[in-house]
Design an enzyme around this catalytic site. Structure first.
Site, PDB file in Angstrom:
ATOM      1  N   ASP A   1       0.831  -1.196   0.000  1.00 14.96           N
ATOM      2  CA  ASP A   1       0.000   0.000   0.000  1.00 14.96           C
ATOM      3  C   ASP A   1       0.872   1.254   0.000  1.00 14.96           C
ATOM      4  O   ASP A   1       1.784   1.388   0.824  1.00 14.96           O
ATOM      5  CB  ASP A   1      -0.874  -0.045   1.267  1.00 14.96           C
ATOM      6  CG  ASP A   1      -1.923   1.039   1.293  1.00 14.96           C
ATOM      7  OD1 ASP A   1      -2.882   0.948   0.517  1.00 14.96           O
ATOM      8  OD2 ASP A   1      -1.756   1.988   2.092  1.00 14.96           O
ATOM      9  N   GLU A  11       1.541  -0.502  -5.136  1.00 11.95           N
ATOM     10  CA  GLU A  11       0.319   0.297  -5.303  1.00 11.95           C
ATOM     11  C   GLU A  11       0.688   1.775  -5.242  1.00 11.95           C
ATOM     12  O   GLU A  11       0.386   2.473  -4.286  1.00 11.95           O
ATOM     13  CB  GLU A  11      -0.714  -0.048  -4.217  1.00 11.95           C
ATOM     14  CG  GLU A  11      -2.069   0.598  -4.462  1.00 11.95           C
ATOM     15  CD  GLU A  11      -2.427   1.749  -3.517  1.00 11.95           C
ATOM     16  OE1 GLU A  11      -3.462   2.386  -3.755  1.00 11.95           O
ATOM     17  OE2 GLU A  11      -1.684   2.023  -2.551  1.00 11.95           O
TER      18      GLU A  11
END
Lengths: 648, 648
Positions: A374, A403
């Protein structure tokens, strides 16, 4: 020191990432195209070759470089095993080849070549040493009684083969260094991701989903053909400053909070949310998924809720403010009070790095080999460089998906330092020209050597404008693009297949986002989208041309709403042609051009096309061919091509 | 080891030639534009600076890099002395700047910033150490009794200056290496060459010209404003296999031969042709030229006539053929029996290299500092790398002009390894778009850092097709282009100024080429061309904008036969606008756009133009302005611009 005799210059050898700072990446079975600028003085002929080997191998393999244009040279080789390959380049003036070329020109101009024959004989003797065949040729050239026979011999096809097969290596220029290719397993290059929130996995209304519920959903996902099942974070969720429905700053009692606000009195990054089950339940899910051909991917978000155990155990890993509070995340003037970022400039950064590394190792012990990271672009790039290398020392097959939806150089940098796959701007590339430019940039630009795209039409964070309030055709065509343009793709599943299209007004976010609440899905339902997912994933499995992102060639098609592209294996044993109608409401038609050179088509064309989605058959006998796509029937063609023998 | 705290990445620092293998080149007074990709994680503010110094200097100068676009940064500095400069780059997250930006956003959003003021005070104390002014600012931020005054202080312009002037350097990322800039004398960048054959220098019909005749021509060349006088080789000319008129394979008795067939029983590369005079006569010419502001340039052609003394003294430097003969030059099936090339792959290459180096040193002892190298691309590039460095160890101001008309990478390579100036493709760039593309490529492409163009409209070898059988306007416009596009240019003089335009049928060669015969020129004659040469060279001397190739900007002009370009000094103290009519027979007119941004023009335009050729005056008060060029009047405008104060 004979460097004075070396007359060839070798420059700009590729693939080489940032002057050798990072390896170029490939996966098992892929081709490496080596290019270099090679030249010397004068008109003498140059020969050049690539030397390559698996690291640690004793001997080098050789492959010849061929001149293309403007002193550029090209060669290719295949990497067939995981691990590091090395290659280098050497080149030299080949006096045998130079002599041969001059001889042909002079003999064809009927110039006397007696001395040239003597020169050729000397060169053959230099080359031949103990090779009887070559020495025998030399003798024939030396036989002054048989001048014309000797001339004819040199002009023969057999002699051309002798020249080609016998490079005369002298005074080679060597590159002086070796270039590394990192070869990873196939899944790094070819995967289909399905994302859902395990807390929404229950078939019973109003119930918090569990890992056991997830196990019951595995056959559905497996039947749809996905091979990576990716969950948002499964850890305990912070109770302090927990967010409510629709990102409300305050949650109501009983609201579940955002899974990305990690950690509470129930544990941190190495714990699971008790409502989902136990660690052992999770391991059971991971094992069961594996049995059904699915790898479970973990979401790693290195940030903490205020009640994460790290905050009290390691306050030195967070930034203390002058009033004694801890610095929460912010994007001034906005504040995110449910999240504390780590302070990577802490004096105890080494301990912090080690602890974060241990999070990966912990989950690898539970059977996890894929991590979706993330927001990696908000943690130091040197940290990723280190931690990915450390983790891959333990298991080189671990996949890291970056990401990062941020600026191009930062996305590129994360890929260079080790991320296996990366989210991309595909999510916002909508028009025909945008799609063509972006994909060509990824495939034929320099990032091809380190940046492996993973195409997502949506994510829990992103309901792009072009899907908002749109019909199912829009969802189908974007899905088809993702799954056929890129060999790695993913979809935030249930929301996508049930066509959720309502945004937060003016934003690219889902209204009633699942990030802040538990959703109820009719998991037993199938529809046109789930049917297409199933068949398209099956087609991907059966057609190697769709298992690579790097083999694409866009085909001219005379309609701005139609985009066409060919994907083929190097040996043309598998050829796919995709035509997508970007107009979700109206039929579009146009003429598409077959790439004759790539398909090695002659003037007589006879290509059989099988639409693998609709099971229709066509025969094309011209270079330009008519296609007509009605989106309500199907927004795309996915043709498998068979080239009739007479073409080849 | 605190590397874990360094969060900034620095990539692709320019100018850097081939990863640092070669220096970037500049001349005294020129600007160095440094660019780099610089980025970090997150949203923190980065600051970056270039450190530069003359090699050997004790301390570094600093200049700040500024962000331009897409994480690219830019800075520039000037090099003011000859020799090597070094530069490097460092960058860091500036927490003071980051805090300041966040503070402004929060304060403007009326968020409470009490804790932020405390943070700011801490940062100021870190920064200030013993700086009383800064510590005093810290105290004001700490004064909780005067909250609003403190907020206003931080929002004030003075505080912005404090932030800008006080970078908070912590955990800097350093580039890790230094990049070299080679700074040469001005003449490397700005010179006007005039070429003639000294044997054609006589004023008396039928006589072989001498160095004494050349001395008599010096005032003419000096008056025309040229500062380099370049002679084809002045050495003894081979008598064996001597070429006749129009490149005839056999010469008639008394024919002089080609000066490039060097060496005979009269001597070799360190001798002069007796018919021209003695070595002492030559030195006298060199000295006299220098007094008149002209450097004599020698032509160095490393090849030998069959009777060159090297051939008998050093047969090992030539390639022996199996029949005992020596290999002559050839381009199969063509043979050049008057020339023996050196065999640079000889086992005694070291001795050969040393001897060739000694040729340069010999002529430098006679006062020569400029060498035009004949066909350098047919001798090994590593030899040039070595010999130019060796020669410049003796005198760093020696200029080498590369006469290579060959493939782009080889021309580039010769420039990289040390050639000061290079012949170019200008000779064949004719149309408006060709000229714009080529010059932009030279000036704004990567070769700007090593390749200094020298534009020639003709040479003794080349009468380009577009000058064949053309009128004097064609010669004038090509001359004007060469002399204003490039600060280094040259012309094969008498042939050009008397408009010789007859080719060998179908070739770009002069009919009755002076290469093979002595020519008679009416050296006392002047004409429109010689007048233009004189005035244009005078204008170049008086206008620094024309003394650089690197300051050009093409201006849109709405006529495909008109090309317009602005050249200006960085400080705009000298601005030249050139408009050339490429049509040599018809008048052409159109509107040209003033580059407002470059000239810092506002909406009210008031520019005075003085045509320095025709002495006409114009005033332009709009962005787009009408020009009309009749080639029989003058094929080009050369405007000096004065910008009226009210614009600035």
């Amino acid at each position: 020191m004979e460097h004075g005799k070396r007359r060839v210059i070798i420059e700009n050898v590729q693939p080489r990432v940032d002057g050798g700072l990072y390896p170029a990446k490939r996966t098992v079975g892929e081709r490496v195209d080596v290019t270099a600028a090679i030249y010397g003085d004068g008109h003498d002929h140059i020969r050049a070759e690539v030397l390559y080997k698996k690291e640690g191998a004793e001997s080098w393999s050789l492959t010849e470089l061929n001149q293309t244009f403007n002193d550029e040279w090209h060669a290719s080789f295949y990497v067939i095993e995981k691990g590091e390959y090395l290659f280098t380049v050497q080149a030299w003036i080949d006096h045998f080849d130079t002599w041969y070329d001059g001889f042909k020109k002079k003999a064809n101009a009927k110039v006397d070549v007696k001395v040239e024959l003597m020169e050729g004989a000397l060169l053959l003797r230099t080359l031949g040493k103990t090779n009887k065949d070559i020495i025998s040729l030399a003798r024939k050239l030396e036989d002054t009684q048989k001048y014309q026979a000797a001339v004819d011999l040199v002009l023969s096809d057999e002699f051309a083969d002798v020249v080609h097969q016998n490079p005369l290596r002298e005074n080679e220029t060597k590159l002086g260094y070796e270039i590394t290719i990192q070869v990873e397993h196939t899944k790094a290059n070819y995967s289909a991701w399905y994302e859902f929130f395990p807390r929404s996995a229950s078939l019973e209304s109003g119930k918090h989903g569990t890992f056991a519920d997830c196990i019951r959903l595995l056959p559905r996902i497996s039947a749809m053909g996905f091979d990576v099942l990716y969950f948002p974070p499964i850890h305990p969720i912070g109770k302090i400053n927990r967010k409510g429905k629709n990102n409300n700053v305050k949650s109501l009692p009983g609201e579940p909070g955002s899974p990305w606000a990690i950690g509470s009195d129930e544990g941190g990054h190495k714990s699971v949310l008790p409502a989902l089950g136990t660690l052992s339940d999770f391991k059971k899910l991971v094992d069961e998924a594996k049995k059904q051909g699915i790898d479970v991917a973990m979401d790693i978000a290195f940030q903490c809720a205020p009640d994460h155990p790290y905050v009290s155990e390691h306050p030195e890993w967070f930034k203390q403010r002058p009033d004694g509070s801890i610095q929460y995340a912010e994007n001034p003037p906005k504040k995110y009070q449910d999240i504390y970022p780590f302070n990577f400039e802490t004096d105890t950064w080494k301990e912090l790095w080690e602890e974060l590394k241990s999070v990966f190792l912990f989950w690898m012990e539970q059977g996890i080999t894929i991590f979706r990271i993330d927001n990696p672009h908000t943690k130091p790039i040197p940290f990723w460089h280190w931690v990915i290398a450390e983790v891959q020392k333990v298991n080189p097959d671990v996949i890291f998906l970056s990401e990062a939806f941020t600026r191009p150089k930062i996305m590129a940098s994360l890929a260079k330092v080790g991320f296996t796959q990366s989210y991309t701007y595909f999510t916002w590339r909508v028009s025909k020209q945008e799609l063509i430019d972006y994909v060509n940039d990824l495939v034929y630009g320099p990032s091809r050597n380190y940046f492996r795209p993973n195409f997502w039409p949506n994510t829990p964070d992103i309901l792009p404008f072009h899907l908002q309030n749109q019909n199912e055709n829009s969802f189908i065509l974007r899905y088809a693009l993702a799954a056929t343009l890129s060999s790695n793709y993913g979809v935030y599943g249930p929301s996508y297949e049930f066509y959720e299209n309502t945004p937060v007004e003016g934003k690219e976010e889902y209204f009633n986002s699942e990030k802040y609440e538990i959703r109820q899905y009719d998991w037993k339902r199938t529809n046109r989208m789930t049917d297409i997912m199933s068949i398209l994933n099956k087609i991907r499995k059966e057609n190697p041309a769709l298992q690579s992102t790097w083999n694409i060639q866009f085909c001219p098609i005379e309609n701005s709403q139609l985009v066409a592209y060919l994907k083929a294996t190097d040996d043309l044993s598998n050829i796919i042609l995709v035509v997508v109608n970007l107009d979700s409401t109206r039929g579009q038609s146009g003429y598409v051009q077959l790439p004759k050179a790539r398909l090695k088509l002659g003037d007589k064309i006879n290509v059989k096309l099988h639409d693998l989605i609709t099971d229709e058959y066509f025969t094309w006998i011209q270079e330009w061919n008519y296609v007509d796509l009605s989106p309500y029937k199907m927004p795309f063609h996915l043709f498998k091509l068979e080239i009739h023998e007479s073409n080849l």
